[in-house]
Design an enzyme around this catalytic site. Structure first.
Site, mmCIF file in Angstrom:
data_model
loop_
_atom_site.group_PDB
_atom_site.id
_atom_site.type_symbol
_atom_site.label_atom_id
_atom_site.label_comp_id
_atom_site.label_asym_id
_atom_site.label_seq_id
_atom_site.Cartn_x
_atom_site.Cartn_y
_atom_site.Cartn_z
ATOM 1 N N ASP A 129 -7.030 -10.772 -8.679
ATOM 2 C CA ASP A 129 -6.258 -10.819 -9.640
ATOM 3 C C ASP A 129 -6.772 -9.653 -10.840
ATOM 4 O O ASP A 129 -8.088 -9.939 -11.377
ATOM 5 C CB ASP A 129 -6.263 -11.998 -10.321
ATOM 6 C CG ASP A 129 -5.182 -12.240 -11.699
ATOM 7 O OD1 ASP A 129 -4.960 -11.197 -12.323
ATOM 8 O OD2 ASP A 129 -4.947 -13.310 -12.220
ATOM 9 N N ASP A 141 2.292 -0.506 -10.335
ATOM 10 C CA ASP A 141 3.583 -1.058 -9.990
ATOM 11 C C ASP A 141 3.603 -2.576 -9.915
ATOM 12 O O ASP A 141 4.350 -3.153 -9.198
ATOM 13 C CB ASP A 141 3.933 -0.393 -8.509
ATOM 14 C CG ASP A 141 5.410 -0.493 -8.101
ATOM 15 O OD1 ASP A 141 6.299 -0.505 -9.052
ATOM 16 O OD2 ASP A 141 5.787 -0.390 -6.805
ATOM 17 N N LYS A 200 4.943 0.707 -13.997
ATOM 18 C CA LYS A 200 6.371 -0.101 -14.187
ATOM 19 C C LYS A 200 6.390 -0.790 -15.600
ATOM 20 O O LYS A 200 5.595 -1.601 -15.789
ATOM 21 C CB LYS A 200 6.527 -0.892 -12.862
ATOM 22 C CG LYS A 200 7.819 -1.687 -12.738
ATOM 23 C CD LYS A 200 8.354 -2.175 -11.404
ATOM 24 C CE LYS A 200 7.396 -3.116 -10.828
ATOM 25 N NZ LYS A 200 7.625 -3.098 -9.393
ATOM 26 N N GLY A 228 0.766 -1.286 -0.233
ATOM 27 C CA GLY A 228 0.099 -0.217 -0.050
ATOM 28 C C GLY A 228 0.721 1.229 -0.043
ATOM 29 O O GLY A 228 0.225 2.291 0.020
ATOM 30 N N ASP A 236 -4.962 -5.797 -5.509
ATOM 31 C CA ASP A 236 -3.599 -6.703 -5.435
ATOM 32 C C ASP A 236 -4.206 -7.992 -4.853
ATOM 33 O O ASP A 236 -5.036 -8.244 -4.619
ATOM 34 C CB ASP A 236 -2.642 -6.231 -4.249
ATOM 35 C CG ASP A 236 -1.204 -6.826 -4.382
ATOM 36 O OD1 ASP A 236 -0.518 -5.883 -4.989
ATOM 37 O OD2 ASP A 236 -1.066 -8.070 -4.439
ATOM 38 N N TRP A 291 2.262 3.137 -2.468
ATOM 39 C CA TRP A 291 1.894 4.050 -3.412
ATOM 40 C C TRP A 291 0.299 4.430 -3.176
ATOM 41 O O TRP A 291 0.218 5.815 -3.290
ATOM 42 C CB TRP A 291 1.899 3.411 -4.734
ATOM 43 C CG TRP A 291 3.056 3.225 -5.660
ATOM 44 C CD1 TRP A 291 4.450 3.158 -4.900
ATOM 45 C CD2 TRP A 291 3.427 3.304 -6.841
ATOM 46 N NE1 TRP A 291 5.408 3.208 -5.864
ATOM 47 C CE2 TRP A 291 4.918 3.120 -7.084
ATOM 48 C CE3 TRP A 291 2.610 3.388 -7.942
ATOM 49 C CZ2 TRP A 291 5.438 3.087 -8.404
ATOM 50 C CZ3 TRP A 291 3.160 3.376 -9.113
ATOM 51 C CH2 TRP A 291 4.358 3.399 -9.451
HETATM 52 C C1 LIG Z 1 6.278 -4.415 -6.163
HETATM 53 S S1 LIG Z 1 4.777 -4.887 -5.277
HETATM 54 C C2 LIG Z 1 3.718 -3.222 -5.291
HETATM 55 C C3 LIG Z 1 4.445 -2.194 -4.307
HETATM 56 C C4 LIG Z 1 3.347 -1.213 -3.966
HETATM 57 N N1 LIG Z 1 3.375 -0.218 -5.021
HETATM 58 C C5 LIG Z 1 3.702 -0.389 -2.639
HETATM 59 O O1 LIG Z 1 4.233 0.703 -2.958
HETATM 60 O O2 LIG Z 1 3.476 -1.058 -1.583
HETATM 61 C C6 LIG Z 1 4.062 -5.510 -6.738
HETATM 62 C C7 LIG Z 1 2.501 -6.243 -6.341
HETATM 63 O O3 LIG Z 1 1.942 -6.567 -7.746
HETATM 64 C C8 LIG Z 1 1.298 -7.553 -7.378
HETATM 65 N N2 LIG Z 1 0.432 -8.087 -8.433
HETATM 66 C C9 LIG Z 1 1.194 -9.027 -9.544
HETATM 67 N N3 LIG Z 1 0.393 -9.390 -10.422
HETATM 68 C C10 LIG Z 1 -1.057 -9.026 -10.143
HETATM 69 C C11 LIG Z 1 -2.157 -9.149 -10.731
HETATM 70 N N4 LIG Z 1 -2.423 -9.846 -11.783
HETATM 71 N N5 LIG Z 1 -3.091 -9.070 -9.863
HETATM 72 C C12 LIG Z 1 -3.112 -7.945 -8.718
HETATM 73 N N6 LIG Z 1 -1.924 -7.579 -8.105
HETATM 74 C C13 LIG Z 1 -0.778 -8.319 -8.857
HETATM 75 C C14 LIG Z 1 1.944 -8.570 -6.550
HETATM 76 O O4 LIG Z 1 1.039 -9.181 -5.667
HETATM 77 C C15 LIG Z 1 2.662 -7.393 -5.633
HETATM 78 O O5 LIG Z 1 2.048 -7.103 -4.559
#
Ligand SMILES: C[S@@+](CC[C@H](N)C(=O)[O-])C[C@H]1O[C@@H](n2cnc3c(N)ncnc32)[C@H](O)[C@@H]1O
Length: 206
Positions: A93, A117, A157, A55, A75, A57
């Site tokens: 998802d 992200d 990203k 969380g 997420d 961002w």
């Molecule tokens: C680098 S982290 C994000 C960090 C976040 N921006 C923060 O500041 O706390 C990447 C996230 O993308 C999520 N993610 C990847 N593929 C996803 C999808 N298809 N649906 C939902 N979330 C996804 C992962 O579960 C992970 O928590």
């Protein structure tokens, strides 16, 4: 002192700063730095944050929007709620139709800015990971089609590699002004980059 040592130290610095300032993740500083430069999230903005856990961002976006706007964070992992009431967390998802419908409903069909992200689960095989990241980016663009307002913005990203130019091309088709940036808080050796796209041309679905 080696370059590597300096980089690790900087990474450690952001980690400490996040802890001290009660940010949920070091990644908060990436969005802070990007938004300081491009000023896309504004007071009152309606923000969709894809791949939002834990969380960091969303927290930065909530600080900027104030009481008027809304942040919807999505997420696979549960995102703990915030003190602010204008946050909606969705666990699931975002590539699934069911979750996409929930997103559209939560934002009442309109976002001023989409953030992503999201990172796919990495296999360690570079080309495969690059392909997965590109697929995720494509879904993010489809979600823009369903709810981003005309002239809205995207911060996403992307990974440098085989699909990078292809992804960039697709973004440029949908947005008038597209730039890439790597904030100071992003590890230099990481292949991640951020695309900052402005001037959404509007849905190309119909
Ligand atoms: C680098 S982290 C994000 C960090 C976040 N921006 C923060 O500041 O706390 C990447 C996230 O993308 C999520 N993610 C990847 N593929 C996803 C999808 N298809 N649906 C939902 N979330 C996804 C992962 O579960 C992970 O928590």
């Amino acid at each position: 002192m080696t370059k590597q040592w300096n980089m690790e130290r900087k990474h450690e610095q952001y980690y400490k700063m996040a802890k001290k300032n009660k940010y949920r993740s070091r990644a908060s500083y990436k969005l802070k730095q990007i938004n300081k430069k491009f000023k896309l999230i504004k007071p009152g903005s309606y923000v969709l944050d894809l791949g939002a856990a834990p969380g960091g961002w969303s927290q930065v976006a909530l600080e900027i929007i104030g009481n008027e706007g809304l942040v919807v964070g999505v997420d696979l992992q549960h995102i703990k709620s915030f003190e602010e009431e204008n946050f909606i967390g969705i666990k699931g998802d975002f590539t699934s139709e069911e979750i996409q419908k929930k997103i559209v409903r939560s934002l009442e069909g309109k976002a001023n800015i989409v953030l992503s992200d999201a990172s796919p689960k990495l296999s360690g095989i570079k080309d495969m990971d690059n392909l997965r990241a590109a697929e995720l980016a494509e879904t993010v663009l489809e979600i823009c089609d369903s709810l981003l307002e005309r002239n809205g913005s995207l911060i996403m990203k992307v990974f440098q590699g085989v699909e990078f130019q292809n992804t960039l091309k697709k973004i440029k088709k949908k947005f008038r002004n597209v730039k890439t940036t790597k904030p100071d808080s992003s590890r230099k050796k990481s292949i991640e980059m951020y695309v900052v796209a402005k001037g959404f041309r509007g849905s190309t679905r119909n």
